[in-house]
Design an enzyme around this catalytic site. Structure first.
Site, PDB file in Angstrom:
ATOM      1  N   ASP A   7       0.799  -1.144   0.072  1.00 49.20           N
ATOM      2  CA  ASP A   7      -0.028  -0.114   0.105  1.00 49.20           C
ATOM      3  C   ASP A   7       0.888   1.081   0.073  1.00 49.20           C
ATOM      4  OD1 ASP A   7       0.990   0.165   2.679  1.00 49.20           O
ATOM      5  OD2 ASP A   7      -0.989  -0.086   3.622  1.00 49.20           O
ATOM      6  N   CYS A  64       3.406  -3.232   4.062  1.00 47.96           N
ATOM      7  CA  CYS A  64       2.480  -1.981   4.347  1.00 47.96           C
ATOM      8  C   CYS A  64       3.293  -1.207   5.481  1.00 47.96           C
ATOM      9  CB  CYS A  64       1.124  -2.655   4.530  1.00 47.96           C
ATOM     10  SG  CYS A  64       0.963  -3.727   6.167  1.00 47.96           S
ATOM     11  N   THR A  66       2.646  -1.810   8.650  1.00 46.50           N
ATOM     12  CA  THR A  66       3.160  -2.532   9.721  1.00 46.50           C
ATOM     13  C   THR A  66       3.613  -4.055   9.409  1.00 46.50           C
ATOM     14  OG1 THR A  66       0.937  -3.485  10.017  1.00 46.50           O
ATOM     15  CG2 THR A  66       1.688  -1.585  11.512  1.00 46.50           C
ATOM     16  N   HIS A  97      11.084 -24.092   7.930  1.00 44.81           N
ATOM     17  CA  HIS A  97      10.095 -25.026   8.832  1.00 44.81           C
ATOM     18  C   HIS A  97       8.870 -24.818   8.433  1.00 44.81           C
ATOM     19  CE1 HIS A  97      12.340 -25.582  12.869  1.00 44.81           C
ATOM     20  NE2 HIS A  97      13.433 -26.230  11.671  1.00 44.81           N
ATOM     21  N   HIS A 132       8.416 -31.271   8.697  1.00 41.76           N
ATOM     22  CA  HIS A 132       7.851 -30.038   8.438  1.00 41.76           C
ATOM     23  C   HIS A 132       6.968 -30.139   7.382  1.00 41.76           C
ATOM     24  CE1 HIS A 132      10.669 -28.522  11.388  1.00 41.76           C
ATOM     25  NE2 HIS A 132      11.800 -28.861  10.841  1.00 41.76           N
TER      26      HIS A 132
HETATM   27  C1  RB5 Z   1      -2.046   2.482   6.739  1.00 40.25           C
HETATM   28  O1  RB5 Z   1      -1.933   3.656   7.362  1.00 40.25           O
HETATM   29  C2  RB5 Z   1      -1.523   1.433   7.516  1.00 40.25           C
HETATM   30  O2  RB5 Z   1      -2.760   0.966   8.473  1.00 40.25           O
HETATM   31  C3  RB5 Z   1      -1.220  -0.137   6.903  1.00 40.25           C
HETATM   32  O3  RB5 Z   1      -0.083   0.284   5.939  1.00 40.25           O
HETATM   33  C4  RB5 Z   1      -1.094  -1.237   7.692  1.00 40.25           C
HETATM   34  O4  RB5 Z   1       0.175  -0.808   8.607  1.00 40.25           O
HETATM   35  C5  RB5 Z   1      -2.222  -1.932   8.080  1.00 40.25           C
HETATM   36  O5  RB5 Z   1      -1.760  -3.225   8.787  1.00 40.25           O
END
Ligand code: RB5
Length: 149
Positions: A7, A64, A66, A97, A132
């Site tokens: 994203d 993304c 996180t 694994h 595994h």
């Molecule tokens: C976008 O602001 C953020 O929420 C997205 O990139 C991600 O971290 C969501 O899990």
């Protein structure tokens, strides 16, 4: 062929991964997003995951903010084992694994250097198989609606 997806928040890290793949002479296909405009990670997770699931791409890397949302979305696609990862040990073990076929990272979690290091380890580590494989088969059975007991 490596499938890429991100994203807007993951876009800078995805660009780092592209440079890494270029340096490793690995081909990739970018399923977007292509701009910094705010967008929804599930769309790009699904596009890249579908390419891995159907065999068009061998593996995939997603970014993304996180690494969490995009990995959860990718794991909804049948056949995908996506690991959200922010350390080298987990990246290695997810291949050895768990035969992870997609890696997700957070651009707000890992810096460019750590992200590249995690991706390189993940790309160059093989699956150990053996016991595994049995466990992977059980994960697939759950995906197919079977009851493991
Ligand atoms: C976008 O602001 C953020 O929420 C997205 O990139 C991600 O971290 C969501 O899990």
């Amino acid at each position: 062929m490596i499938a890429l997806g991100s994203d807007h928040a993951g876009l800078p890290l995805k660009r780092e991964i592209m440079a890494l793949l270029d340096s490793m002479n690995l081909e990739y296909r970018d399923f977007g997003t292509l701009t910094a405009d705010s967008c929804d990670y599930a769309v790009f997770a699904q596009r890249a995951a579908n390419a891995v699931a159907c065999g068009e791409c061998d593996r995939g890397i997603l970014c993304c903010g996180t690494g969490i949302g995009i990995s959860i979305a990718a794991n909804k696609v049948k056949g995908i084992r996506c690991v959200a990862c922010s350390d080298c040990f987990s990246a290695k073990m997810s291949r050895m694994h768990n035969d992870a076929n997609m890696l997700a990272m957070g651009a707000r979690v890992v810096g460019a250097e750590l992200g590249r290091m995690i991706a390189e380890i993940w790309l160059t580590t093989g699956f150990e198989g053996g016991r595994h494989q049995r466990r992977i088969d059980q994960i697939t059975a759950i995906e197919n609606g079977e009851n493991l007991g």
